[in-house]
Write an enzyme that holds these catalytic residues in place. Structure first.
Site, PDB file in Angstrom:
ATOM      1  CG  ASP A 119      -4.648  -3.563  -7.862  1.00 25.64           C
ATOM      2  OD1 ASP A 119      -3.964  -4.741  -9.336  1.00 25.64           O
ATOM      3  OD2 ASP A 119      -4.304  -3.728  -6.693  1.00 25.64           O
ATOM      4  CE  LYS A 153      -7.558   1.499  -1.021  1.00 25.83           C
ATOM      5  NZ  LYS A 153      -6.421   1.448  -2.369  1.00 25.83           N
ATOM      6  CE  LYS A 155      -3.918  -2.318  -0.169  1.00 22.80           C
ATOM      7  NZ  LYS A 155      -3.640  -2.795  -0.106  1.00 22.80           N
ATOM      8  NE  ARG A 172     -14.762  -6.059  -0.340  1.00 22.98           N
ATOM      9  CZ  ARG A 172     -14.598  -6.959   0.956  1.00 22.98           C
ATOM     10  NH1 ARG A 172     -13.914  -7.050   1.384  1.00 22.98           N
ATOM     11  NH2 ARG A 172     -15.701  -7.962   0.761  1.00 22.98           N
ATOM     12  NE  ARG A 225      -2.811  -6.268 -10.045  1.00 23.09           N
ATOM     13  CZ  ARG A 225      -3.254  -7.276  -8.925  1.00 23.09           C
ATOM     14  NH1 ARG A 225      -2.840  -8.848  -9.152  1.00 23.09           N
ATOM     15  NH2 ARG A 225      -3.374  -7.400  -7.651  1.00 23.09           N
TER      16      ARG A 225
HETATM   17  N1  LIG Z   1      -9.450   4.983  -4.628  1.00 21.90           N
HETATM   18  C1  LIG Z   1     -10.827   3.994  -4.445  1.00 21.90           C
HETATM   19  N2  LIG Z   1     -12.129   4.472  -4.929  1.00 21.90           N
HETATM   20  C2  LIG Z   1     -13.008   3.645  -4.798  1.00 21.90           C
HETATM   21  N3  LIG Z   1     -12.628   1.472  -4.888  1.00 21.90           N
HETATM   22  C3  LIG Z   1     -11.196   1.292  -4.379  1.00 21.90           C
HETATM   23  C4  LIG Z   1     -10.043   2.239  -4.188  1.00 21.90           C
HETATM   24  N4  LIG Z   1      -8.879   1.818  -3.810  1.00 21.90           N
HETATM   25  C5  LIG Z   1      -9.301   0.691  -3.855  1.00 21.90           C
HETATM   26  N5  LIG Z   1     -11.087   0.052  -3.843  1.00 21.90           N
HETATM   27  C6  LIG Z   1     -11.427  -1.142  -4.657  1.00 21.90           C
HETATM   28  O1  LIG Z   1     -11.335  -2.291  -3.515  1.00 21.90           O
HETATM   29  C7  LIG Z   1     -10.415  -2.987  -4.116  1.00 21.90           C
HETATM   30  C8  LIG Z   1      -9.040  -3.283  -3.174  1.00 21.90           C
HETATM   31  O2  LIG Z   1      -8.564  -1.940  -2.523  1.00 21.90           O
HETATM   32  P1  LIG Z   1      -6.646  -2.326  -2.945  1.00 21.90           P
HETATM   33  O3  LIG Z   1      -6.083  -1.367  -2.988  1.00 21.90           O
HETATM   34  O4  LIG Z   1      -6.686  -2.574  -4.687  1.00 21.90           O
HETATM   35  O5  LIG Z   1      -6.594  -2.982  -2.201  1.00 21.90           O
HETATM   36  P2  LIG Z   1      -6.067  -5.016  -1.877  1.00 21.90           P
HETATM   37  O6  LIG Z   1      -6.745  -5.751  -3.646  1.00 21.90           O
HETATM   38  O7  LIG Z   1      -4.708  -5.213  -1.181  1.00 21.90           O
HETATM   39  O8  LIG Z   1      -7.245  -5.399  -1.215  1.00 21.90           O
HETATM   40  C9  LIG Z   1      -9.870  -2.509  -5.237  1.00 21.90           C
HETATM   41  O9  LIG Z   1     -10.699  -3.763  -5.902  1.00 21.90           O
HETATM   42  C10 LIG Z   1     -11.555  -1.511  -5.465  1.00 21.90           C
HETATM   43  O10 LIG Z   1     -12.495  -1.773  -5.773  1.00 21.90           O
HETATM   44 MG   LIG Z   2      -5.675  -4.627  -5.277  1.00 19.46          MG
END
Ligand SMILES: Nc1ncnc2c1ncn2[C@@H]1O[C@H](COP(=O)(O)OP(=O)(O)O)[C@@H](O)[C@H]1O
Ligand SMILES: [Mg+2]
Length: 321
Positions: free
Chosen positions: A280, A168, A133, A240, A218
């Site tokens: 991402d 997060k 992150k 998500r 991705r």
């Molecule tokens: N800034 C954001 N705005 C809206 N949705 C988000 C944002 N950041 C992450 N998400 C949603 O949350 C999910 C997980 O976030 P991510 O930062 O990729 O963490 P991880 O995949 O490690 O759990 C993403 O697939 C997306 O759908």
């Molecule tokens: Mg992710």
């Protein structure tokens, strides 16, 4: 050549989804020996990184007429051997997060491998440096507005100004612990308390990107170059997009805006030995840089009828010279 993969137990891997299996299949297809081991099978003896390794033969999975064809015995293991990891030409560190203290110890064992003899990827020093992150914050010019804090007042202030935010945990993966924060939500304070462990652990808060509804892209980078991409679209009431929480995968393009992000991150990735990485991207913004065991190859290959594991293995061959 000899390829070793440090993976979670092979019995737990899903050959139709896990990128580690795709990479192992590609190494085998290129005529290399494939060995597997796990983090707890690594030792240091006489100053050398040693592993209990098992040779593995894979029965490659195939996408036939709209579904995966997998034989029950998709892998065959041969007797294990204790070997100096420098006898391997390439070592892939592919253990899943969380990055715990024992995980970091393992990267420090891998630090002892002579880079003249063996390519380790991702480089242990890169894995030590790059929290998935926080590392993205090296590129704030391509990120959404982001803060990191354990202070409830700071987090509340950020959410209040933007009406919403995405929280997060810094050590999470696959959507774990990701929260949609909304100003006015009666649970807001409680969510902040639980996530920060009552102010003892920093978390990341990002402005909510509405484009997330159209997907979380991705993009797989090999030594900073794009080799494939897949979109993950949230389904049902889920915000998500992660595949692990039901995100639907779809074909996608790498746009000019995406390329700008890749160009921004590539030099530092190379410098830090982060050769195989998944970034991402949501709505043209970088949200995360996955360095530990990025996934997506199976889905990219299925949607595009490609085999992007092959260029990864070929690149490793070339790295040795
Ligand atoms: N800034 C954001 N705005 C809206 N949705 C988000 C944002 N950041 C992450 N998400 C949603 O949350 C999910 C997980 O976030 P991510 O930062 O990729 O963490 P991880 O995949 O490690 O759990 C993403 O697939 C997306 O759908
Ligand atoms: Mg992710």
């Amino acid at each position: 050549m000899k390829f070793a993969f440090i993976i979670d137990p092979i019995t737990k891997l899903d050959p139709t989804h896990d990128t580690s299996v795709a990479l192992m299949e590609a190494a085998q297809a290129r005529g290399h020996e494939v060995w597997i081991t796990s983090a707890h099978h690594l030792s240091i003896i006489n100053g050398k990184a040693i592993a209990l390794l098992e040779p593995v033969e894979l029965q490659p999975v195939k996408w036939v007429d709209g579904s995966w064809s997998v034989t029950k015995e998709w892998y065959l293991l041969h007797p294990e051997q204790m070997l100096n990891l420098e006898e391997m030409d390439v070592v892939f560190m592919r253990t899943d997060p969380p990055v715990t203290i024992p995980y970091l110890y393992v990267t420090q064992i891998l630090d002892l491998i002579d880079p003249q003899k063996t390519l380790v990827l991702n480089a242990p020093r890169g894995l030590q440096a790059a929290n998935e992150k926080l590392y993205a914050l090296n590129f704030i010019e391509v990120m959404p507005e982001t803060i990191v804090s354990s202070e409830a007042s700071v987090i509340r202030d950020f959410v209040e100004k933007r009406e919403a935010g995405v929280l997060k945990p810094l050590g999470g993966k696959a959507g774990e612990g990701i929260l949609f924060l909304e100003w006015g939500d009666r649970n807001l304070n409680s969510l902040i308390e639980i996530s920060t462990k009552w102010g003892r652990e920093p978390v990341m808060i990002q402005s909510y990107l509405p484009a997330a509804k159209e997907g979380d892209k991705r993009i797989i980078l090999l030594n900073g170059e794009v080799i494939g991409a897949v979109n993950r679209i949230p389904t049902g009431s889920e915000f998500r997009g992660n595949m692990a929480v039901g995100g639907r995968v779809a074909q996608t393009e790498v746009t000019a805006a995406d390329r700008k992000i890749c160009d921004a991150v590539a030099p530092k990735l190379r410098e830090d030995g982060l050769y195989f990485v998944g970034i991402d991207v949501i709505g043209g913004y970088l949200t995360e840089i996955n360095v530990t065991s990025p996934t997506g190859i199976r889905e990219i290959d299925r949607l595009n009828n490609s085999q992007i594991g092959l260029p990864v293995i070929e690149w490793c061959e070339g790295f040795k010279g």
